[in-house]
Write a protein that holds these residues in place. Structure first.
Motif, mmCIF file in Angstrom:
data_model
loop_
_atom_site.group_PDB
_atom_site.id
_atom_site.type_symbol
_atom_site.label_atom_id
_atom_site.label_comp_id
_atom_site.label_asym_id
_atom_site.label_seq_id
_atom_site.Cartn_x
_atom_site.Cartn_y
_atom_site.Cartn_z
ATOM 1 N N GLY A 181 52.396 20.327 -42.907
ATOM 2 C CA GLY A 181 51.062 20.178 -42.350
ATOM 3 C C GLY A 181 51.016 20.114 -40.837
ATOM 4 O O GLY A 181 49.959 20.332 -40.244
ATOM 5 N N GLY A 182 52.148 19.782 -40.199
ATOM 6 C CA GLY A 182 52.171 19.794 -38.748
ATOM 7 C C GLY A 182 51.980 21.206 -38.225
ATOM 8 O O GLY A 182 52.335 22.181 -38.893
ATOM 9 N N THR A 196 48.064 19.981 -45.384
ATOM 10 C CA THR A 196 47.076 20.155 -44.321
ATOM 11 C C THR A 196 47.493 19.365 -43.083
ATOM 12 O O THR A 196 48.368 18.492 -43.131
ATOM 13 N N PHE A 197 46.842 19.669 -41.979
ATOM 14 C CA PHE A 197 47.115 18.915 -40.756
ATOM 15 C C PHE A 197 46.785 17.443 -40.951
ATOM 16 O O PHE A 197 47.475 16.568 -40.411
ATOM 17 N N ASP A 198 45.760 17.167 -41.745
ATOM 18 C CA ASP A 198 45.409 15.774 -41.998
ATOM 19 C C ASP A 198 46.546 15.043 -42.720
ATOM 20 O O ASP A 198 46.786 13.853 -42.467
ATOM 21 N N ASP A 199 47.258 15.751 -43.597
ATOM 22 C CA ASP A 199 48.418 15.144 -44.258
ATOM 23 C C ASP A 199 49.457 14.716 -43.227
ATOM 24 O O ASP A 199 49.974 13.594 -43.258
ATOM 25 N N TYR A 200 49.782 15.636 -42.336
ATOM 26 C CA TYR A 200 50.755 15.321 -41.280
ATOM 27 C C TYR A 200 50.253 14.177 -40.405
ATOM 28 O O TYR A 200 51.002 13.229 -40.092
ATOM 29 N N PHE A 201 48.996 14.238 -40.013
ATOM 30 C CA PHE A 201 48.474 13.265 -39.060
ATOM 31 C C PHE A 201 48.478 11.851 -39.643
ATOM 32 O O PHE A 201 48.899 10.896 -38.981
ATOM 33 N N THR A 202 48.026 11.721 -40.884
ATOM 34 C CA THR A 202 47.910 10.380 -41.474
ATOM 35 C C THR A 202 49.251 9.838 -41.966
ATOM 36 O O THR A 202 49.499 8.627 -41.915
ATOM 37 N N LYS A 203 50.144 10.724 -42.427
ATOM 38 C CA LYS A 203 51.418 10.255 -42.975
ATOM 39 C C LYS A 203 52.495 10.068 -41.904
ATOM 40 O O LYS A 203 53.397 9.243 -42.075
ATOM 41 N N LYS A 204 52.414 10.822 -40.818
ATOM 42 C CA LYS A 204 53.494 10.770 -39.835
ATOM 43 C C LYS A 204 53.022 10.457 -38.422
ATOM 44 O O LYS A 204 53.477 9.495 -37.807
ATOM 45 N N CYS A 205 52.105 11.269 -37.899
ATOM 46 C CA CYS A 205 51.738 11.160 -36.483
ATOM 47 C C CYS A 205 51.136 9.792 -36.154
ATOM 48 O O CYS A 205 51.613 9.086 -35.257
ATOM 49 N N LEU A 206 50.104 9.421 -36.871
ATOM 50 C CA LEU A 206 49.414 8.163 -36.585
ATOM 51 C C LEU A 206 50.345 6.963 -36.730
ATOM 52 O O LEU A 206 50.427 6.122 -35.815
#
Length: 602
Positions: A181-182, A196-206
């Motif tokens: 997702g990234g 999705t990007f939201d998967d990457y953002f909520t699981k890793k980035c944030l």
């Protein structure tokens, strides 16, 4: 690091440019903020003016060589299709052999301190997705995935606190090439489901930004990078985390959507004119940000000081990068240059720290100027053989002038000659790298920023300082090799009758050799005029890149102000890009001394 529109790279290499607006979107360059009102927030950034950047990760182990082939360019992008095109799963296997046993946090911090740097920013996670710290949000990290099983960020943050340096993290918040997702990463998760990007953002980035802002003590800044098409609400959430957990920390302009605290210029870009607000230039000690085995094109101590003082003189901060090896060691030649430049800074800290930009808003032919209150510091990189240094346009009265050397201050004489100040200097420079003249004024400096034609060596004036009619000043970026960015602001889009005009101040009249630096296609005819006076023109071949060409001699009959105009007259004028004009007094070739009194009108 470093961000480009990869779909445009081929075009950029062929045409020599990429659309600046799209590049700015990728880099997140549009942020311009005023200086921080809270003195505690961003104080090191605003007053320290000099910092260390560190690019270090799994890519350092490859060092730009994959399967016996060397890839020329910036090492942290080695995974990319334009480089070695390494699949994510294959790249992740590198962690199993990453064992940086030579890493010494205290040694790196001491290097930064010896270099005169005030804080350190290091890659916590680059585009490859590998966390260089112990992250609970993803097991692809330096503790859980490598035999070293050490968190270098703990050691580095502690060493910075002990040494009194600031500390901060680089974090690639949009690109992640190994997490589902990234941006530019896998499009499906480990179960084969679309990511999705939201998967990457909520699981890793944030959660990783939460970790970085809570686990390592006070943070000077968080350096986000390459937002690209990242939505504003995502960036805002990250900024909110930084504000909550590190209220005194700055957020880099590359966060995107004008949500950063200051402007970050393009990679390796040092501006030629003063830039308003709080900003930084990011640069590297050689060509690659991450370690590349072949890259030995190190910046000399004098080059480091020149680019640092150019940034400070234009009102900004300079962050200079090192790329440790796969074992964590800093290349010796980079360290030597940094320390030698640092020795100079420790002798002349008043030139670099807590200073204001040059009131001339541009460099001088011999060097540059920084200001602190009613004192100016003239940094002389090119010591004049004539024994005289010329400073045009200063309106404020000079109280005294001293040539500094270590702890000594030798008084030097000066006189005013038709709006110029002329300083009498010894025959030899007191410093090997950069000599410093401290000028005490009756009040804060007021100047006329008109370019003066230096009687010693003449003056090069960039096209970006011209007034143009029938042409356009543009930002032109290109890569010498992958990721090695250069930037100029030429006059281009010439139309018939178009002109670029500069006002110049002539102290020493006579003949001047005119040279133009430009690029274009085929043979071009250029015309140069003293407006209302002599006209010259000549045909020269164009270069594939910017090259200086002689045009002829131009006459200034008396001291005074003149307008000088340049036009592209014949040939493929639409292709021509004029970078600068240089005017060199013919007396420069005769090397006279003490000539001002006999040639200038007082």
């Amino acid at each position: 690091m470093k961000a480009y529109l990869l779909g445009l790279i081929g075009v950029a290499l062929l045409a020599g440019t990429a659309p600046s607006a799209e590049m700015d979107t990728m880099w997140g360059e549009s942020t311009v903020k005023l200086r921080a009102e809270n003195a505690e927030r961003g104080e090191l950034f605003d007053e320290g003016n000099y910092a260390m950047f560190i690019h270090w990760g799994l890519y350092s182990q490859l060092a730009n060589r994959v399967d016996g082939k060397t890839y020329y360019g910036i090492g942290e992008w080695i995974m990319d299709p334009k480089m070695a095109n390494i699949p994510a799963e294959e790249y992740k296997e590198l962690a199993g052999t990453f064992d940086p046993t030579d890493f010494d946090a205290k040694s790196i911090v001491q290097l930064a301190k010896d270099a005169g740097m005030k804080y350190i920013v290091i890659t916590a996670k680059h585009h490859d997705g590998f966390a260089m710290y112990h992250s609970k949000a993803c097991d692809f990290n330096i503790v859980d995935s490598t035999p070293w099983k050490t968190d270098p960020m703990e050691e580095l943050s502690a060493a910075c606190r002990e040494a009194g340096l600031g500390f901060g993290f680089y974090y690639s918040h949009s690109q992640d090439w190994t997490f589902p997702g990234g941006r530019k990463g896998p499009t499906v998760d480990e179960n084969g489901k679309p990511a999705t990007f939201d998967d990457y953002f909520t699981k890793k980035c944030l959660p990783q930004v939460e970790e970085l802002t809570t686990q390592y003590g006070p943070i000077e800044l968080i350096w986000f990078d390459t937002p690209g098409g990242m939505k504003k609400e995502y960036v805002q959430q990250l900024v909110d985390i930084v504000r909550k957990n590190q209220p005194k920390a700055l957020v880099s302009g590359r966060a995107g959507h004008d949500l950063g605290d200051y402007q970050t210029l393009g990679d390796m870009e040092v501006p030629h004119h003063n830039v308003e607000g709080m900003w930084e230039s990011v640069d590297t000690t050689n060509d690659s940000w991450a370690y590349a085995w072949y890259d030995q094109r190190w910046k000399t101590p004098k080059k480091i000081l020149h680019r640092l003082i150019s940034c400070v003189g234009r009102g900004g901060t300079y962050m200079l990068n090192i790329g440790p090896t796969d074992k964590g060691a800093v290349p010796d030649r980079a360290a030597r240059s940094l320390r030698e430049a640092g020795e100079w800074i420790h002798r002349y800290p008043q030139v670099v720290y807590g200073t204001d930009a040059s009131p001339w808003q541009h460099a001088m032919p011999w060097g540059d100027v920084t200001v602190r209150g009613d004192r100016m510091f003239l940094t002389v990189f090119d010591w004049p053989d004539s024994g005289q240094l010329f400073l045009p346009g200063l309106k404020t009265e000079i109280v005294s002038a001293h040539l500094l050397h270590d702890e000594e201050a030798e008084p030097i004489s000066h006189e005013s000659v038709r709006g110029w100040n002329v300083f009498e200097l010894p025959s030899g420079a007191p410093e090997k790298l950069v000599s410093v003249i401290e000028v005490k004024l009756a009040s804060s400096p007021e100047v006329d920023p008109t370019f003066g034609l230096d009687p010693n060596k003449g003056t090069e004036i960039l096209a970006e300082f011209a007034t143009v009619d029938g042409a356009k000043i543009v930002k032109h970026r290109w890569m010498e090799k992958f990721g090695e960015w250069l930037c100029v602001h030429p006059a281009t889009n010439w139309k018939t009758g178009g002109k670029a005009v500069w006002e110049v101040d002539v102290l020493t009249p006579g003949d001047y050799d005119v040279r133009l630096t430009y690029t274009g296609e085929g043979r071009l005819v250029w015309g140069v005029d003293v407006v209302g006076g002599e006209h010259i023109q000549n045909q020269q071949n164009a270069s594939h890149n910017y090259q200086e060409f002689p045009i002829g001699w131009l006459h200034f009959p008396a001291p005074g102000r003149y307008n000088v105009a340049v036009s592209c007259l014949e040939g493929n004028i639409e292709s021509s890009r004029l970078k600068s004009i240089r005017l060199i007094p013919l007396s420069e070739y005769q090397k006279p001394s003490k000539r001002v009194a006999s040639t200038a009108v007082k």
